[in-house]
Design an enzyme around this catalytic site. Structure first.
Site, PDB file in Angstrom:
ATOM      1  N   LEU A  51     -56.576  26.428 -40.138  1.00  0.00           N
ATOM      2  CA  LEU A  51     -56.303  27.258 -41.306  1.00  0.00           C
ATOM      3  C   LEU A  51     -55.306  28.357 -40.937  1.00  0.00           C
ATOM      4  O   LEU A  51     -55.333  28.864 -39.840  1.00  0.00           O
ATOM      5  CB  LEU A  51     -57.614  27.873 -41.812  1.00  0.00           C
ATOM      6  N   ASP A  52     -54.483  28.759 -41.878  1.00  0.00           N
ATOM      7  CA  ASP A  52     -53.461  29.793 -41.669  1.00  0.00           C
ATOM      8  C   ASP A  52     -52.384  29.351 -40.693  1.00  0.00           C
ATOM      9  O   ASP A  52     -51.541  30.150 -40.291  1.00  0.00           O
ATOM     10  CB  ASP A  52     -54.063  31.108 -41.170  1.00  0.00           C
ATOM     11  N   GLU A  53     -52.409  28.089 -40.259  1.00  0.00           N
ATOM     12  CA  GLU A  53     -51.380  27.623 -39.335  1.00  0.00           C
ATOM     13  C   GLU A  53     -50.748  26.343 -39.867  1.00  0.00           C
ATOM     14  O   GLU A  53     -50.016  25.679 -39.160  1.00  0.00           O
ATOM     15  CB  GLU A  53     -51.990  27.357 -37.948  1.00  0.00           C
ATOM     16  N   HIS A 108     -51.068  32.079 -48.910  1.00  0.00           N
ATOM     17  CA  HIS A 108     -51.650  33.120 -48.055  1.00  0.00           C
ATOM     18  C   HIS A 108     -50.888  34.412 -48.297  1.00  0.00           C
ATOM     19  O   HIS A 108     -49.661  34.417 -48.309  1.00  0.00           O
ATOM     20  CB  HIS A 108     -51.568  32.735 -46.576  1.00  0.00           C
ATOM     21  N   GLY A 158     -56.038  35.683 -41.420  1.00  0.00           N
ATOM     22  CA  GLY A 158     -57.407  36.085 -41.700  1.00  0.00           C
ATOM     23  C   GLY A 158     -57.525  36.969 -42.916  1.00  0.00           C
ATOM     24  O   GLY A 158     -56.655  36.968 -43.783  1.00  0.00           O
TER      25      GLY A 158
END
Lengths: 288, 288, 288, 288
Positions: free
Chosen positions: A230-232, A195, A204
């Site tokens: 997602l993203d975590e 990311h 995001g």
């Protein structure tokens, strides 16, 4: 890298309990296995134990299957999950990309030069752009375009490729589609994503544009396992680069590329060397 | 630091327009001022121009007041805000703290050794703990305890001290009270805060505990100007430190101390050397 | 990178003297050139002045030749050397390599993606190994093997290629031959070398092995201009990486590759953007 | 730091041999000692084994003397040197300084706040300047001026203080006298020095001036053990800071101060936590 050609890895985790180190080291001693490097950590908040051992069997007729079976008996008593990795094993992987080629290009280079012991079984993309780069390396390229209507079907095809190729790891090398939560769950702990921000800083889309708006003086990248959120997902490693007022959003994007490549490559390397342990929402990473 | 003892600083900003550099450099040339270092930047998105010039008047009878008055005339035409800073000027400041002493201790040391050209007029705290440290340096200490009932009254006393002492800058050196939005507005652009996270990563209280929960592999600190939205003020500088799974929340707090001290000291130094320009929600920082 | 497509660069240096900034900025103002970024530095020990200006001509019929000729007149008075670089100019270069491909591979990627505005005219090597990599990019590859007997003749051929191709810059991307002092003199200030140590730490051959012997905890790389004393040329930039006791010499070599690539690419980028000024044994580097 | 209050450390080294890990971990298991963190490394070039174990005795009546005596028997067989360190032990030290106070000031702060578990028995200086700083902390200050004639006599007095106070470690916190080779031998492995350069880059006096001459883009500091060859002792840790052309020698000196403080404090912390192992000319450092 420093592992010599005859070094095995035993990686394990289990609930915290007296004797967890001993159960590993005593077994290795009994089998005439010479330990070259070992790290263990007992997480007192998570009440969980992690150990990674590199060793060299002294006997020339080391029987890995018997080792595995016998150790399983002892491990069972400690509810210990373990994995035994032979020397020079190349992990089968599938790489997923979109249009940006810098991370893929970097992985292919490290693959070709042997820096990363990867066995790349396929590259999957939702765009056709990187086909010649991939096939030029003699690797299969699957182009599965994604639209809102076809998304579910395409994810099914991705899972088919993963299964058919026997990939143990999926590397999301700037794959710009949001995965469905079913897909995330399926790949949970088996997929590494890069990311392009210092998560949880800018989740995001367009994180560099967000970073510009905030006027941050550092940008970074985060390599993490996929989980259902997602993203975590659990973070493996993070990299950072100083920036200034003179960096417009497109400059941040450009500056970010190097740190994205390096951070992803490092995370993949740590994973392949069995240095990363996943437990709940966090990782234990035994660096050299 | 490299400024020699006879070097003045002219710092200015104005709307973007042809001739903005020339208006400064031509004036300096005409007055026989020798430019030793200059940086300018024209922000094409913000349409704003920033310039910082270090110079040495060649004439022994340099008349700063005349310089200021005459330059004001030219600056007016460009809607240019400017500030002229004489050599060896010490900026009057008020420092605010709570119980943690590491940033204060560091600032007092850099003050005493002349690394930071500060004129510390007072230290204000909502706790009595650091009184002897401050008075031991021969500086006045104001203890203004804060409760929900007295908060407004205490903030008024703080503003009184700032005004009475002529402080041009307020340094929030781990002051753990949330300032009211009136107070923030009053101090907007005149107060530097150190926040113990990589903003906007972990806003609010206990950022190191938040960082632990997320399992981040880097922690950091952010020095920023106060504006009306706390934790969202324009960022001056950020520092970062690698951490691992073996760092429990209390370890992150401990590891963070050094980076907080360094980041705050760096931001204050940049501010005192007139290297930081504030415009809207972002800063321009001319580093050496 | 942030340079927009219509931005020129004027880079200049001259002996220290009153009015050096003014002579540049006044000229630009008169010609209707809009300055977007400027940095100047007056070295009080070296008594030399350096300035770099990015500007955008406001007139659509900007006459670069007239600009150059007219500015030369003013520059002459200040004994000022200057260079005017048009937007989007690609600098003609020759790259020299031996067997290691990581730096070349990295440069070719940045060339292909436009990150580095290079016009690669030829790649020269004392080994045949990297031919297909180079020709695969559609670039000419010259294999000039070197033995003690042929060394002088081969250096002559290298110089021929440089001259014939009109290369303005030579990039020594891990070229492992020691250049003769005649060659060094010929390329002085026009060739960038990457040395795989933090010069002047480990000069000469096998710096990573030297570093291992000393047990250093950091390894690094130095990008510098060639001058008559090899490994002592003016430094452009340096990079660094932490290492540990567990890194054997071959690990240091491997770890060093990334930092060599990044350090060389950064130095080349700074050079191409005319941010590096060479004077005597040191450089002035105006970073963003 | 993360060590909880009941955690012991067992640190050991011996020649490489099968069973080295087992001899430690089995013993701990038998005694009901719970291992919270462990690292081991077997140096295949040096043929030497190193291990560090943090553990918590589960029994409330842990008998350290019996543990030590019994383990000695087993260790003997492996020619193993070991050290057992109880929880919350403060290591007795003597600090040596000259005129510069930054490292001393930093150590005193970390001592006072408990960040470094030091028991400072005395501060020795060849100058009187820092006496009030030291006595203000309630610590004894010895002023032993040094001239060529008195050097030998003064070193004898230093050794007397070290012996009389029972100091186990000597910290040379910018002590600017070259120690005699007898003194170096006497303190070999028991004294940590901070050298203000990235050794072996700039040995000897005025390293920052040497760095300026060479035009380096990074300056650094090296914390190392003293051995018989000054500036060549085994390195514990190194720190680094970017610098630019605008940094004159006095700026490099100033910029170096922070990195000297941090590097020395880190080395001392690693030593006190028994994370540093000295063998021949190199160290093994088990970081968290």
């Amino acid at each position: 890298m420093s592992r010599s050609n005859d070094t095995w890895i035993l990686a394990a985790q289990c609930p915290s309990r007296l004797g967890t180190v001993d159960v590993v080291t005593r077994f290795l001693k009994e089998r005439g296995c010479y330990i070259t490097e070992q790290q263990s950590f007992d997480d007192r908040l998570g009440e969980r134990f992690f150990i990674r051992t590199e060793f060299r069997p002294l006997a020339s007729d080391f029987d890995a299957e018997a080792f595995q079976a016998d150790f399983a008996t002892r491990a069972f008593e400690f509810e210990m999950d373990f994995e035994l990795t032979p020397p020079e094993r190349r992990t089968p992987v599938v790489i997923m990309v979109s249009k940006a080629d810098h991370c893929l290009h970097d992985l292919l280079y490290r693959h070709r030069t042997g820096q990363l012991p990867l066995d790349i079984r396929a590259v999957i993309s939702n765009h056709p752009d990187l086909e010649s780069l991939v096939t030029g390396h003699g690797l299969p390229y699957h182009h599965f375009p994604v639209t809102p209507e076809t998304k579910a079907a395409q994810e099914a095809r991705v899972l088919e490729v993963i299964e058919a190729t026997g990939a143990e790891l999926v590397i999301l090398a700037r794959y710009m589609q949001v995965l469905s939560s079913e897909m995330c769950t399926r790949l949970s702990g088996r997929a590494i994503n890069i990311h392009h921000s210092l998560l949880p800083g800018f989740k995001g889309a367009k994180p560099y544009h967000q970073a510009y708006e905030k006027g941050v003086k550092l940008v970074g990248a985060t390599a993490h396992y996929i989980n259902d959120d997602l993203d975590e997902g659990p973070i493996i490693t993070q990299g950072v680069e100083p920036v200034s007022h003179a960096d417009y959003p497109e400059d941040l994007v450009a500056k970010g590329r190097d740190i994205e490549c390096l951070t992803l490559a490092k995370a993949v390397s740590l994973h392949l060397e069995r240095r990363v342990f996943l437990h709940s929402k966090r990782t234990v990473v035994f660096k050299r």
